[in-house]
Design a protein around this motif. Sequence first.
Motif: not given
Length: 107
Positions: A94-105
């Motif tokens: 979950i932390p990895l996906l949240m970090e990647r989502l922030a970057r992608a956004n």
Amino acid sequence: MMMRYVSVIFTPEPGQWGLRGDPFLWRLLKERYQAAELPYPPEALREDILRVFADLTGELPAPGKHYYVERFAKTHVGMSTGWVSGDFWLDTAIPLLMERLARANRS
């Protein structure tokens, strides 16, 4: 303008999993987000992941707990087949996906 989808945050897969069922949950989530467009609300992603986890396991991920998912056990055979790790999802995935989502956004 080219459409971008949330599924991009699931690539690459983590180098290490908690238990053998974890990659199957990861890939199920990736498939689920192939049509979800970016930007995507971070809180919605977190809630979605927790809801999918609970739907499959019967409860939310908790530290130190393992959850058996029969649907994943049918995929291949082995000691920990079908088991997902609460620790892996809470501390890594979950932390990895949240970090990647922030970057992608942002991009």
